[in-house]
Motif scaffolding. Structure first.
Motif, PDB file in Angstrom:
ATOM      1  N   GLY A 188       0.801  -1.210   0.000  1.00 45.02           N
ATOM      2  CA  GLY A 188       0.000   0.000   0.000  1.00 45.02           C
ATOM      3  C   GLY A 188       0.838   1.266   0.000  1.00 45.02           C
ATOM      4  O   GLY A 188       2.058   1.230   0.208  1.00 45.02           O
ATOM      5  N   SER A 189       0.155   2.392  -0.213  1.00 48.25           N
ATOM      6  CA  SER A 189       0.866   3.665  -0.349  1.00 48.25           C
ATOM      7  C   SER A 189       1.529   4.097   0.957  1.00 48.25           C
ATOM      8  O   SER A 189       2.651   4.616   0.947  1.00 48.25           O
ATOM      9  N   ALA A 190       0.859   3.891   2.092  1.00 49.30           N
ATOM     10  CA  ALA A 190       1.456   4.297   3.372  1.00 49.30           C
ATOM     11  C   ALA A 190       2.732   3.507   3.648  1.00 49.30           C
ATOM     12  O   ALA A 190       3.751   4.072   4.078  1.00 49.30           O
ATOM     13  N   GLY A 191       2.697   2.195   3.401  1.00 50.11           N
ATOM     14  CA  GLY A 191       3.893   1.386   3.603  1.00 50.11           C
ATOM     15  C   GLY A 191       5.007   1.780   2.655  1.00 50.11           C
ATOM     16  O   GLY A 191       6.184   1.818   3.029  1.00 50.11           O
ATOM     17  N   CYS A 192       4.638   2.078   1.410  1.00 50.81           N
ATOM     18  CA  CYS A 192       5.631   2.495   0.416  1.00 50.81           C
ATOM     19  C   CYS A 192       6.312   3.791   0.849  1.00 50.81           C
ATOM     20  O   CYS A 192       7.533   3.939   0.718  1.00 50.81           O
ATOM     21  N   LEU A 193       5.535   4.709   1.395  1.00 55.05           N
ATOM     22  CA  LEU A 193       6.112   5.975   1.854  1.00 55.05           C
ATOM     23  C   LEU A 193       6.964   5.770   3.109  1.00 55.05           C
ATOM     24  O   LEU A 193       7.910   6.509   3.353  1.00 55.05           O
ATOM     25  N   GLY A 194       6.621   4.743   3.903  1.00 50.79           N
ATOM     26  CA  GLY A 194       7.476   4.403   5.038  1.00 50.79           C
ATOM     27  C   GLY A 194       8.839   3.912   4.571  1.00 50.79           C
ATOM     28  O   GLY A 194       9.873   4.257   5.161  1.00 50.79           O
ATOM     29  N   VAL A 195       8.856   3.122   3.491  1.00 45.64           N
ATOM     30  CA  VAL A 195      10.123   2.682   2.905  1.00 45.64           C
ATOM     31  C   VAL A 195      10.907   3.886   2.390  1.00 45.64           C
ATOM     32  O   VAL A 195      12.143   3.947   2.510  1.00 45.64           O
ATOM     33  N   LEU A 196      10.193   4.865   1.821  1.00 48.27           N
ATOM     34  CA  LEU A 196      10.843   6.084   1.341  1.00 48.27           C
ATOM     35  C   LEU A 196      11.582   6.790   2.477  1.00 48.27           C
ATOM     36  O   LEU A 196      12.679   7.324   2.264  1.00 48.27           O
ATOM     37  N   CYS A 197      11.001   6.796   3.667  1.00 45.32           N
ATOM     38  CA  CYS A 197      11.684   7.398   4.825  1.00 45.32           C
ATOM     39  C   CYS A 197      13.040   6.737   5.048  1.00 45.32           C
ATOM     40  O   CYS A 197      14.039   7.411   5.324  1.00 45.32           O
ATOM     41  N   GLY A 198      13.070   5.407   4.939  1.00 45.75           N
ATOM     42  CA  GLY A 198      14.324   4.687   5.113  1.00 45.75           C
ATOM     43  C   GLY A 198      15.343   5.044   4.050  1.00 45.75           C
ATOM     44  O   GLY A 198      16.526   5.257   4.347  1.00 45.75           O
ATOM     45  N   PHE A 199      14.892   5.148   2.809  1.00 49.33           N
ATOM     46  CA  PHE A 199      15.798   5.527   1.723  1.00 49.33           C
ATOM     47  C   PHE A 199      16.334   6.949   1.926  1.00 49.33           C
ATOM     48  O   PHE A 199      17.492   7.235   1.607  1.00 49.33           O
ATOM     49  N   ARG A 200      15.503   7.827   2.431  1.00 48.37           N
ATOM     50  CA  ARG A 200      15.944   9.197   2.695  1.00 48.37           C
ATOM     51  C   ARG A 200      16.982   9.221   3.827  1.00 48.37           C
ATOM     52  O   ARG A 200      17.937  10.007   3.793  1.00 48.37           O
ATOM     53  N   MET A 201      16.819   8.366   4.825  1.00 55.38           N
ATOM     54  CA  MET A 201      17.793   8.320   5.913  1.00 55.38           C
ATOM     55  C   MET A 201      19.150   7.841   5.413  1.00 55.38           C
ATOM     56  O   MET A 201      20.188   8.280   5.905  1.00 55.38           O
ATOM     57  N   VAL A 202      19.146   6.951   4.434  1.00 55.11           N
ATOM     58  CA  VAL A 202      20.412   6.540   3.814  1.00 55.11           C
ATOM     59  C   VAL A 202      21.125   7.754   3.243  1.00 55.11           C
ATOM     60  O   VAL A 202      22.345   7.914   3.383  1.00 55.11           O
ATOM     61  N   GLN A 203      20.368   8.647   2.627  1.00 52.33           N
ATOM     62  CA  GLN A 203      20.956   9.848   2.054  1.00 52.33           C
ATOM     63  C   GLN A 203      21.487  10.782   3.144  1.00 52.33           C
ATOM     64  O   GLN A 203      22.534  11.420   2.962  1.00 52.33           O
ATOM     65  N   VAL A 204      20.777  10.875   4.264  1.00 57.86           N
ATOM     66  CA  VAL A 204      21.259  11.688   5.386  1.00 57.86           C
ATOM     67  C   VAL A 204      22.640  11.225   5.819  1.00 57.86           C
ATOM     68  O   VAL A 204      23.565  12.023   5.993  1.00 57.86           O
ATOM     69  N   VAL A 205      22.794   9.918   5.999  1.00 64.02           N
ATOM     70  CA  VAL A 205      24.078   9.354   6.427  1.00 64.02           C
ATOM     71  C   VAL A 205      25.133   9.526   5.342  1.00 64.02           C
ATOM     72  O   VAL A 205      26.308   9.804   5.625  1.00 64.02           O
ATOM     73  N   TRP A 206      24.723   9.401   4.106  1.00 63.51           N
ATOM     74  CA  TRP A 206      25.651   9.483   2.975  1.00 63.51           C
ATOM     75  C   TRP A 206      26.357  10.839   2.938  1.00 63.51           C
ATOM     76  O   TRP A 206      27.556  10.906   2.643  1.00 63.51           O
TER      77      TRP A 206
END
Length: 283
Positions: A250-268
């Motif tokens: 679903g869309s909410a879960g997909c956007l939750g995964v997006l949060c994780g991908f964005r955190m990878v960028q924060v660390v990067w």
């Protein structure tokens, strides 16, 4: 040596590894956080990753209401068409914005607000690690807000047709707005660091540059061409992965995964080399 005189430490002693270890950890942390990154020289990979996030972020919004949360040219044109309908022949004339037009306007306005946040970066210095980490973490929070509002809207996040979009409720519209704001922030970050993909959000200019590259058909590695092509393909891969996840959870879960991908960028951003270090390596 004269009485009472002390020898000054040499530059090699001052910069020795043992002396750098003597600096407290919190001081080294702050110093590293406040340095400027080597941009655009060392930002090619993270810019390609940003293009992946563009595709990933755009997929839920388009699947829900046929609005590209980062590609605002289409939204502006759609609003122009909505205004033109007020002057259509009698019988075809409509007044007021229909729901798809309202969603396009919501996306445009929130994108503007997101990219206006870049003024903070101009004050902090646009290539300083402090700003890049802050801006990307803000995108994490916005993606989190989009996931929550999409979840509590109670909507499927999948439009049955252009005339019947999802995310019609205030909470669904809020999810679209939060996603568009993340794209606005990403756009100004990409622009300020001088990414080869320009804003990393809209790649129209990038495609123009690719197909006008004098080394387009070169058989050897050509950064001006290959990095841009990688960015364009990353948008495709990001959209594909996002849609596959959306269909599964679903869309909410997909956007939750997006949060994780964005955190990878924060660390990067933390591991991008400093500008000063790169200058020293070239000397």
């Amino acid at each position: 040596m004269a009485n009472g005189e002390q020898s000054l430490p040499s530059s090699s002693d001052t910069l020795s590894p043992s002396s750098s270890k003597a600096v407290p950890f919190h001081r080294r942390f702050v110093n590293h956080l406040t340095t400027e990154i080597d941009a655009p020289g060392s930002t090619n990979l993270i810019s390609i990753y940003a293009c992946f996030l563009t595709g990933f972020t755009s997929s839920p919004s388009f699947s829900a209401c046929f609005v590209w949360c980062g590609f605002q040219t289409g939204n502006v044109a759609q609003l122009g068409l909505a205004l033109a309908r007020a002057f259509a022949p009698v019988g075809e004339r409509t007044y007021g914005f229909q729901k798809p037009d309202q969603q396009a306007l919501t996306s445009l306005l929130t994108f503007w607000m997101g990219t206006a946040f870049g003024r903070v970066g101009d004050r902090l210095t646009a290539k300083k690690r402090t700003w890049l980490v802050l801006a990307t973490f803000m995108q994490v929070l916005l993606a989190m807000a989009a996931a929550l509002t999409a979840h509590f809207s109670g909507e499927s996040g999948l439009a049955s047709s252009r005339g019947e979009p999802s995310w019609r409720t205030p909470l669904g519209m809020a999810a679209l707005g939060f996603l568009s704001a993340t794209m606005g922030i990403q756009g100004i970050v990409g622009k300020r660091i001088g990414s080869p993909m320009n804003t990393t959000v809209v790649l129209t200019t990038t495609w123009v540059e690719i197909f006008n590259d004098p080394l387009l058909f070169s058989m050897r590695y050509t950064p001006s061409r290959d990095i841009r092509i990688a960015g364009g393909l990353s948008v495709l891969v990001g959209a594909f992965v996002s849609r596959a996840i959306l269909d599964s959870i679903g869309s909410a879960g997909c956007l939750g995964v997006l949060c994780g991908f964005r955190m990878v960028q924060v660390v990067w951003w933390w591991f991008i080399p400093d500008k000063a270090i790169k200058k020293a390596e070239k000397v």
